[in-house]
Enzyme design. Structure first.
Site, mmCIF file in Angstrom:
data_model
loop_
_atom_site.group_PDB
_atom_site.id
_atom_site.type_symbol
_atom_site.label_atom_id
_atom_site.label_comp_id
_atom_site.label_asym_id
_atom_site.label_seq_id
_atom_site.Cartn_x
_atom_site.Cartn_y
_atom_site.Cartn_z
ATOM 1 N N GLU A 1 69.975 80.283 -5.755
ATOM 2 C CA GLU A 1 68.309 80.254 -6.323
ATOM 3 C C GLU A 1 67.764 81.738 -5.689
ATOM 4 O O GLU A 1 66.695 82.553 -6.358
ATOM 5 C CB GLU A 1 67.743 78.755 -5.887
ATOM 6 C CG GLU A 1 66.018 78.580 -5.411
ATOM 7 C CD GLU A 1 65.154 78.041 -4.900
ATOM 8 O OE1 GLU A 1 65.000 77.024 -4.757
ATOM 9 O OE2 GLU A 1 65.201 78.627 -3.401
ATOM 10 N N ASP B 1 69.919 76.000 -11.580
ATOM 11 C CA ASP B 1 69.413 76.892 -11.583
ATOM 12 C C ASP B 1 69.363 78.239 -10.665
ATOM 13 O O ASP B 1 68.639 79.739 -11.672
ATOM 14 C CB ASP B 1 67.840 76.486 -10.919
ATOM 15 C CG ASP B 1 67.848 76.406 -9.412
ATOM 16 O OD1 ASP B 1 68.777 75.971 -8.975
ATOM 17 O OD2 ASP B 1 66.875 76.102 -8.814
#
Lengths: 368, 605
Positions: free
Chosen positions: A73, A130
């Protein structure tokens, strides 16, 4: 007829999966109303300061409050900010480290966690979706900005992997985004599928059709929006970081604290960044953040609707500021437009992301 | 006037003045001031007289519908209608507000208020539609989307599109249906069908088509749209939304026009359908025709896949190469097609210029897949320096286990013990196959094409894969072997403290301003820890143990990451078995016993 021929242009396939050459309607719209990320962080001084504090010389984004570790991330955020700041060398450094150190899984996804003092440094072979979305989006923006085919190819490979392996196509809620390859599906967990609504990187869904148009990113985005509107728990009516869809309706997932916490605080950031600016998208978050009994941004225990912790580093306040900017047109406070010395990675990153999002979508919040 | 009189009177007046026209036709130049004044006073006869006068002056003019319902003060709206006509909505709203301030109790006429609302909605909806904000379009539409009002067909189309693109297809379907029910203009009706084909599932479009009329000669209303309808049906087949394909006569008619059409997309559509229906021979001809007609890189992509399906890998490679720049799908296909050949255990001979071309594309696209393929090809050709060069690039770009293993083998062949030791130590705990190279009994067990082939051993080989297992020595009982193994491992430089960071970059890194120099650790660990998604290390059976993982995991994972199948319900799982890649395997989904709190602990900050 024009709709059909426009759709024909979306024909796409991979070696493994030859996608149907027609994508009806949905995907076509997504690229039309989006804005490129390149040059949306004109405050070069802010980016320079950020790099000197959080980006190692080898291109690793260092989570300073969390044992100097790194994660997919963070690498994705760094790559996005480098494109926004028009720093190709910086982008190349961060992407170079990311692929050399996190793409160890054997597929086109990144191992999510890396710890510098351990043997081996990769802590877990699982991915965090993500992180992969952020990296694929940043590569897409880099390809658009600098025309490098290697970025576009890498973006497509990652996006295809996400699209074909991490999206559950048919649920009663529409398409669902699994948070990782292992540990979240109905096969893996008694209360599965378990989702994380802050892994729905809405602005990425609007841009990934540029590299992988055969997947219905728009449908994923709409289903995510509906889930966010349904996952409202407890007196504060906020989503928990992790939700279970076992029973059909969203519930806080088993084994995770039922909190609106470090994950979920990013939901309104991604909404605003994608242009979801209606009051109903932001008012529940703004109401929770409007409490004044503590300093900074509260994390909320959902059963009681009460704060459990106050995040007092200033960067966090960029989140409510961006929500207010998006949904009410409130100007971003001047103090938030320059980074704070001494802040840690997460709030400093969120603040720069919010600034970039405001510049992209709500420039009037930055005038005065 | 007694209230009961009004309706009766209005009826007679309606008969008198022929109250038929739509509100839209009202002539705004007619001065209705006096008329509305009398009406507001309830002076029936005077209204009648003034009405007759105006009708005589302005042929076609009729009595306003709201003449008796309008409230006092509504008579003089002429300036407001002027603003309305000039689309000055903001000015109109300002003027209304001013007038309400000046005349408390004043309200605009229902006609004006309704039309203002409509105009505002229209403006907002068309603006959002113009910027493709379909969710907003659907939300703005409100009750309008229920299909009660299709007088403004342009607005109705925009709303229907917004609904269809917001996962509200049933409402869009209802709106299109309302248009077909209530509107008779043939062009509008055709356009409605065309829009529906682009936006709705074909099964819904078929229902709309059934709402068409049939003319005296018995031909269906939408016969002129036959080709569009066939396109929609083909698209439905391609999306797995239509079972059983198309009626042969219908398809033949479409193919006939596609054969002569200048539009390459027509032939391409027939080609994609043939490929989908597993008729690659047919698809090939149609894709070639589409290319000849100027088809784009996506058509070429379909052609390349068709050639692969027909076993014509060499031709597929050429097509993908030629079209690699306009569409990265083709660049990826080019890399993956030849990757499959280069990484075979005994690869075919490949012409130098083809290899050079592959190397160039690999470098330009910084492809880890291409680089490791070239690494293995060079390795199997006993060109270890070249192999190492490629493996290092592959390790910089996509350091999967097989690639690091290839890099380690190349280092071993080149007798670069220090570099080999560093590599093995870096991936201790992560890549069992690489770590096995440090163990005495697991090195070099399988002779490759560059190994001397001892006669005795070759004899025991069946030369085929089944024979390979014979080369793996059965481990001896732990005690003695463990100490032997320890010594041998130490000689191989294992374990040793190394930086855990992979430093390889191609092209080399350039500095990018001031960057962070993280503090160096006091001591690098010598014992590996457990990593989620990794199989046991090869030294574990010898009695060595690993430190707990970051989340407390102590045992190895049942299913290594590389062997995990995607979850049921993903596209991959749905199509597994139909179309598999050349290098990946997807075993049947199994439950993994690893603790779910690996995920739960993520993001503890």
């Amino acid at each position: 007829m024009t709709a059909i021929w426009r759709a024909l242009a979306l024909a796409a396939g991979t070696l493994m999966l030859i996608a149907a050459p027609f994508a009806r309607g949905h995907a076509a719209e997504s690229t039309r109303d989006t804005i490129a990320l390149h040059n949306m962080l004109p405050n070069k001084e802010a980016w320079r300061a950020y790099k000197s504090r959080f980006v190692s010389e080898s291109g690793r984004i260092v989570d300073t409050a969390n044992g100097q570790i790194s994660h997919s991330e963070g690498q994705g955020y760094g790559m996005l900010l480098a494109v926004a700041a028009d720093d190709r060398a910086g982008f190349e450094a961060i992407w170079g480290w990311t692929r050399a150190n996190l793409f160890v899984r054997g597929d086109e996804l990144a191992a999510w966690r890396w710890e510098p003092d351990r043997r081996p440094a990769v802590a877990d072979m699982n991915n965090a979706t993500d992180g992969d979305l952020l990296i694929a989006w940043a590569l897409t923006e880099a390809a658009e900005a600098w025309g490098d085919i290697s970025y576009r190819i890498a973006a497509r490979r990652i996006a295809v992997e996400i699209g074909s392996k991490l999206i559950l196509l048919k649920s009663s809620h529409g398409a669902l985004l699994l948070p990782g390859m292992a540990g979240f599906s109905a096969e893996d967990r008694a209360d599965g599928p378990v989702l994380n609504l802050s892994y729905y990187v809405f602005p990425a869904f609007a841009r990934l059709p540029l590299v992988a148009p055969e997947f219905d990113w728009g449908g994923l985005s709409r289903a995510g929006l509906r889930l966010i509107e349904k996952a409202r728990f407890g007196p504060a009516k906020l989503p928990s970081d992790w939700i279970s869809l076992k029973s059909g309706e969203p519930q806080p997932a088993e084994g995770f604290p039922a909190q609106f916490s470090y994950n979920a605080i990013r939901i309104p950031l991604y909404l605003a960044w994608a242009g979801f600016d209606q009051p109903r998208h932001h008012e529940t978050f703004l109401a929770a953040w409007d409490r004044r009994e503590g300093r900074g941004l509260p994390l909320i225990d959902l059963a009681r609707g009460q704060p459990t912790l106050w995040l007092d580093e200033r960067g966090y306040s960029a989140l409510p500021a961006l929500s207010a900017c998006a949904s009410k047109g409130t100007a971003l406070p001047r103090a938030l437009r320059t980074p704070q010395a001494g802040e840690n990675y997460y709030p400093a990153t969120l603040a720069l992301l919010a600034l970039t999002a405001a510049r992209m979508r709500y420039p009037s919040c930055l005038q005065d | 006037m007694p209230a009961g009189l009004i309706p009766m009177f209005r009826l007679s007046l309606a008969a008198l003045l022929v109250l038929t026209l739509s509100a839209a036709a009202r002539d705004r130049n007619v001065d209705e001031t006096a008329l509305r004044f009398y009406a507001a006073q309830g002076q029936v006869k005077r209204v009648e007289a003034e009405g007759k006068r105006l009708a005589a002056l302005h042929p076609g003019w009729t009595l306003p519908e709201d003449i008796w319902t309008a409230r006092p003060g509504q008579a003089d709206e002429k300036p407001l209608w002027a603003l309305f006509s000039s689309d000055d909505i903001d000015g109109l709203k300002r003027a209304i507000a001013e007038r309400r301030r000046a005349e408390p109790g004043w309200q605009p006429s229902d006609d004006l208020a309704r039309k203002l609302r409509h105009k505002e909605l229209r403006k907002a909806v068309l603006a959002k539609a113009g910027s493709a904000q379909w969710l907003s379009v659907a939300e703005l539409a409100g009750d309008f989307g229920k299909g009660s009002d299709v007088d403004d067909v342009e607005l109705a189309w925009a709303v229907a599109e917004g609904l269809a693109r917001s996962d509200r297809q049933p409402e869009a379907f209802a709106l299109y249906g309302a248009i077909l029910t209530r509107r008779s203009d043939p062009r509008e009706r055709s356009a409605t069908i065309q829009k529906a084909i682009g936006l709705l599932p074909m099964v819904d479009v078929e229902l709309l088509l059934a709402m068409g009329k049939t003319d005296a000669a018995g031909s269906p209303e939408f016969a002129a749209l036959a080709l569009d309808i066939t396109r929609g049906r083909i698209s439905a087949v391609l999306h797995d939304e239509r079972k059983g394909g198309l009626d042969p006569a219908e398809l033949a008619a479409f193919e006939a026009q596609a054969r002569t059409s200048e539009n390459a997309n027509e032939a391409a559509l027939v080609a994609w359908l043939a490929l989908k229906q597993n008729r690659p021979g047919d698809a090939l001809g149609w894709f070639k025709l589409a290319i000849a007609r100027g088809g784009d890189a996506m058509v070429a992509h379909g052609l390349a896949h068709t050639l692969l399906r027909l076993g014509k890998r060499r031709e597929a490679e050429e097509v993908a190469f030629a079209w690699r720049e306009p569409l990265v799908n083709n660049a990826i296909l080019f890399i993956d097609v030849l990757e499959g050949e280069l990484t075979q255990p005994s690869p075919p001979a490949i012409e130098p210029e083809r290899l050079a071309r592959y190397a160039r594309v690999t470098l330009d696209s910084r492809s880890g897949e291409g680089a490791q393929a070239l690494g293995w090809y060079a390795y199997n050709a006993c060109q270890f320096e070249t192999a190492l060069d490629w493996f290092q690039r592959a390790s910089a770009w996509l350091p999967k286990e097989a690639t690091i293993y290839g890099q380690a083998l190349a280092l071993q062949r080149l007798k670069r013990g220090k570099d080999l030791s560093e590599l093995i130590n870096r991936y201790d705990g992560l890549f069992p196959k690489v770590v096995a190279l440090a163990l005495p009994d697991q090195r070099n067990e399988i002779p490759g094409p560059c190994d001397p082939q001892p006669a005795a051993r070759t004899a025991s080989f069946d030369a085929g894969r089944s024979g390979l297992t014979a080369a793996i020595r059965i481990p001896q009982p732990a005690g003695t072997l463990a100490s032997d193994a320890s010594l041998a491992m130490k000689r191989a430089g294992f374990p040793a403290a190394v930086s855990p960071e992979n430093p390889l970059r191609y092209p080399g890194a350039s500095r990018s301003g001031d960057m962070l120099r993280p503090r160096a650790p006091e001591a690098r660990p010598l014992v590996a820890r457990r990593v989620g998604g990794v199989a046991p290390m090869p030294y574990e059976p010898l009695g060595f143990t690993l430190l707990p993982g970051w989340n407390g995991q102590t045992g190895p994972s049942d299913i290594a990451t590389a062997e995990r199948a995607p979850a049921r319900g993903t596209l991959w799982a749905e199509t597994a078995g139909q179309a598999q890649g050349t290098t990946r395997t997807s075993p049947a989904p199994e439950r993994e016993s690893s603790p779910a709190d690996a995920a739960a602990n993520r993001f503890r900050r």
